[in-house]
Motif scaffolding. Structure first.
Motif, PDB file in Angstrom:
ATOM      1  N   VAL A 144       1.308  -1.320  -0.512  1.00 48.12           N
ATOM      2  CA  VAL A 144       0.270  -0.156  -0.316  1.00 48.12           C
ATOM      3  C   VAL A 144       0.878   1.621  -0.414  1.00 48.12           C
ATOM      4  O   VAL A 144       0.561   2.054  -0.893  1.00 48.12           O
ATOM      5  N   ASP A 145       1.937   1.635   0.537  1.00 53.22           N
ATOM      6  CA  ASP A 145       2.932   2.456   0.827  1.00 53.22           C
ATOM      7  C   ASP A 145       3.194   2.932  -0.740  1.00 53.22           C
ATOM      8  O   ASP A 145       3.542   4.033  -1.164  1.00 53.22           O
ATOM      9  N   ALA A 146       3.556   1.482  -1.015  1.00 52.81           N
ATOM     10  CA  ALA A 146       4.137   1.783  -2.232  1.00 52.81           C
ATOM     11  C   ALA A 146       3.532   2.675  -2.960  1.00 52.81           C
ATOM     12  O   ALA A 146       4.024   3.181  -4.359  1.00 52.81           O
ATOM     13  N   LEU A 147       2.354   2.023  -3.179  1.00 56.67           N
ATOM     14  CA  LEU A 147       1.646   2.326  -4.362  1.00 56.67           C
ATOM     15  C   LEU A 147       1.082   3.952  -3.922  1.00 56.67           C
ATOM     16  O   LEU A 147       0.329   4.886  -4.602  1.00 56.67           O
ATOM     17  N   LEU A 148       1.190   4.286  -3.161  1.00 54.69           N
ATOM     18  CA  LEU A 148       0.552   5.550  -2.376  1.00 54.69           C
ATOM     19  C   LEU A 148       2.170   7.189  -2.464  1.00 54.69           C
ATOM     20  O   LEU A 148       1.981   7.699  -2.183  1.00 54.69           O
ATOM     21  N   LYS A 149       2.921   5.825  -2.876  1.00 56.65           N
ATOM     22  CA  LYS A 149       4.422   6.993  -2.687  1.00 56.65           C
ATOM     23  C   LYS A 149       4.216   7.970  -4.124  1.00 56.65           C
ATOM     24  O   LYS A 149       4.860   8.855  -3.371  1.00 56.65           O
ATOM     25  N   PRO A 150       3.391   7.961  -4.963  1.00 56.86           N
ATOM     26  CA  PRO A 150       4.293   8.614  -5.953  1.00 56.86           C
ATOM     27  C   PRO A 150       3.121   9.612  -6.054  1.00 56.86           C
ATOM     28  O   PRO A 150       3.116  11.067  -6.787  1.00 56.86           O
ATOM     29  N   TRP A 151       1.926   9.665  -4.969  1.00 56.63           N
ATOM     30  CA  TRP A 151       0.740  10.903  -4.875  1.00 56.63           C
ATOM     31  C   TRP A 151       1.191  11.650  -3.739  1.00 56.63           C
ATOM     32  O   TRP A 151       1.775  11.523  -2.818  1.00 56.63           O
ATOM     33  N   THR A 152       0.424  13.595  -4.660  1.00 56.32           N
ATOM     34  CA  THR A 152       0.757  13.799  -3.044  1.00 56.32           C
ATOM     35  C   THR A 152      -0.835  13.701  -2.992  1.00 56.32           C
ATOM     36  O   THR A 152      -1.844  13.575  -2.628  1.00 56.32           O
ATOM     37  N   LEU A 153      -0.354  13.323  -1.539  1.00 59.75           N
ATOM     38  CA  LEU A 153      -2.075  13.003  -1.229  1.00 59.75           C
ATOM     39  C   LEU A 153      -2.616  13.297   0.171  1.00 59.75           C
ATOM     40  O   LEU A 153      -2.332  14.288   0.845  1.00 59.75           O
ATOM     41  N   ILE A 154      -3.541  13.018  -0.094  1.00 61.93           N
ATOM     42  CA  ILE A 154      -4.578  13.715   1.551  1.00 61.93           C
ATOM     43  C   ILE A 154      -5.470  13.164   2.206  1.00 61.93           C
ATOM     44  O   ILE A 154      -6.313  11.995   1.690  1.00 61.93           O
ATOM     45  N   GLY A 155      -6.034  13.246   3.095  1.00 66.43           N
ATOM     46  CA  GLY A 155      -6.882  12.307   4.340  1.00 66.43           C
ATOM     47  C   GLY A 155      -7.742  12.878   4.603  1.00 66.43           C
ATOM     48  O   GLY A 155      -7.757  13.817   4.915  1.00 66.43           O
ATOM     49  N   ALA A 156      -9.087  12.231   4.718  1.00 65.79           N
ATOM     50  CA  ALA A 156     -10.578  13.220   5.386  1.00 65.79           C
ATOM     51  C   ALA A 156     -11.063  11.708   6.091  1.00 65.79           C
ATOM     52  O   ALA A 156     -11.082  10.879   4.941  1.00 65.79           O
ATOM     53  N   SER A 157     -11.896  12.722   6.857  1.00 66.81           N
ATOM     54  CA  SER A 157     -12.301  11.791   8.623  1.00 66.81           C
ATOM     55  C   SER A 157     -13.456  12.463   8.672  1.00 66.81           C
ATOM     56  O   SER A 157     -12.686  13.502   9.198  1.00 66.81           O
ATOM     57  N   GLY A 158     -14.311  12.151   8.626  1.00 65.12           N
ATOM     58  CA  GLY A 158     -15.250  13.066  10.170  1.00 65.12           C
ATOM     59  C   GLY A 158     -15.007  12.669  10.823  1.00 65.12           C
ATOM     60  O   GLY A 158     -14.939  13.281  12.824  1.00 65.12           O
ATOM     61  N   SER A 159     -13.679  11.617  11.634  1.00 63.03           N
ATOM     62  CA  SER A 159     -13.378  12.011  12.849  1.00 63.03           C
ATOM     63  C   SER A 159     -11.936  12.083  12.871  1.00 63.03           C
ATOM     64  O   SER A 159     -11.347  12.015  13.055  1.00 63.03           O
ATOM     65  N   HIS A 160     -11.832  12.930  14.334  1.00 58.81           N
ATOM     66  CA  HIS A 160     -10.306  13.616  14.134  1.00 58.81           C
ATOM     67  C   HIS A 160      -9.209  11.770  14.384  1.00 58.81           C
ATOM     68  O   HIS A 160      -8.322  12.074  14.759  1.00 58.81           O
ATOM     69  N   LEU A 161      -9.419  11.374  14.731  1.00 58.00           N
ATOM     70  CA  LEU A 161      -8.894  10.253  15.319  1.00 58.00           C
ATOM     71  C   LEU A 161      -8.004  10.054  14.447  1.00 58.00           C
ATOM     72  O   LEU A 161      -7.197   9.247  14.110  1.00 58.00           O
ATOM     73  N   GLU A 162      -9.781   9.624  13.132  1.00 60.27           N
ATOM     74  CA  GLU A 162      -8.766   8.950  12.087  1.00 60.27           C
ATOM     75  C   GLU A 162      -8.127   9.917  11.453  1.00 60.27           C
ATOM     76  O   GLU A 162      -7.374   9.405  10.393  1.00 60.27           O
ATOM     77  N   ALA A 163      -8.412  10.556  11.470  1.00 68.75           N
ATOM     78  CA  ALA A 163      -7.276  11.814  10.865  1.00 68.75           C
ATOM     79  C   ALA A 163      -6.387  12.348  10.853  1.00 68.75           C
ATOM     80  O   ALA A 163      -4.897  12.051  10.825  1.00 68.75           O
ATOM     81  N   GLN A 164      -6.353  12.215  12.732  1.00 66.75           N
ATOM     82  CA  GLN A 164      -4.623  11.758  12.943  1.00 66.75           C
ATOM     83  C   GLN A 164      -4.121  10.021  12.720  1.00 66.75           C
ATOM     84  O   GLN A 164      -2.599  10.428  12.391  1.00 66.75           O
TER      85      GLN A 164
END
Length: 240
Positions: free
Chosen positions: A18-38
């Motif tokens: 998963v990390d290797a597949l995400l590596k090329p991207w400018t990545l943004i996370g989004a969740s309604g949970s502050h814990l998940e976002a952190q």
């Protein structure tokens, strides 16, 4: 052995993929949970994903972050981001000159209806319960190739939810709905159908109730999403 045991070689291999597949991207996370976002941000730091630019907890934050970038981003969007499960946000993102790739992560499918949510406007859809099975890897591989991906575990749920929640209109209610889509008044509908105006009002009230709509415009919009009206119905009546 627990699926998410950090000492499990299988878990570590999936995480690295998963990390290797995400590596090329400018990545943004989004969740309604502050814990998940952190946790999203913490995981990115651990994986040394240096192009992770932040995790958001509101749709407005997502829009601000996406619009601040010139390059195309990858948005990992949890459906808890908003009460509408991100529907309005997805539509806003797709209207941008350079919309991000969106991987929608579903925590629940009870609310999901294939004809009433813009699934066709996201690049991949994955149930969070599928994590650990390799599905997220398959989804990211598809996105990186420019393809769309739907978690196979969602297909039966989508079909069941859509069929089970589609309102059943009587023939007269369906006729009334089609006339409402043309922008006709109750009097005009009554004349067309050859019924009393008071009866038309009853049919209209019933249609609104079954579609959970507060007014005619909302009823027509809901009917379009559910496939109860042809696309040209409202267009034909637009000039009235």
């Amino acid at each position: 052995m627990p699926r998410f045991d950090p000492l499990d070689p299988g878990f570590r291999a999936r995480r690295e993929a998963v990390d290797a597949l995400l590596k090329p991207w400018t990545l943004i996370g989004a969740s309604g949970s502050h814990l998940e976002a952190q946790l999203m941000t913490s995981a990115a730091l651990t994986a040394q994903l240096d192009r992770m630019i932040g995790s958001c907890v509101t749709p407005a934050e997502v829009m601000d972050l996406v619009e601040s970038r010139k390059e195309r981003c990858l948005l990992m969007l949890v459906d808890s981001i908003a009460p509408d499960h991100g529907e309005a946000l997805i539509n806003q993102l797709r209207a941008l000159p350079r919309p991000p790739a969106v991987v929608l992560l579903l925590e629940s499918t009870a609310w999901l209806q294939v004809n009433a949510y813009p699934l066709h406007r996201v690049d991949a859809v994955v149930k969070t319960q599928s994590f650990g099975s390799g599905v997220l890897i398959e989804a990211l591989m598809a996105v990186n190739r420019g393809h769309r991906y739907v978690d196979p575990a969602l297909l039966s749920a989508l079909k069941a939810n859509t069929l089970g929640s589609r309102p059943q209109l009587t023939p007269r209610e369906q006729q009334t709905l089609e006339e409402l889509a043309q922008g006709l008044t109750n009097r005009e509908i009554a004349q067309r159908l050859g019924i009393a105006e008071t009866t038309t009002r009853e049919y209209t009230r019933s249609v609104l109730q079954k579609l959970n709509a507060r007014n005619r415009t909302m009823a027509v919009g809901a009917a379009m999403k559910l496939g109860l009206l042809l696309q040209h119905s409202t267009q034909d009546g637009a000039g009235r």
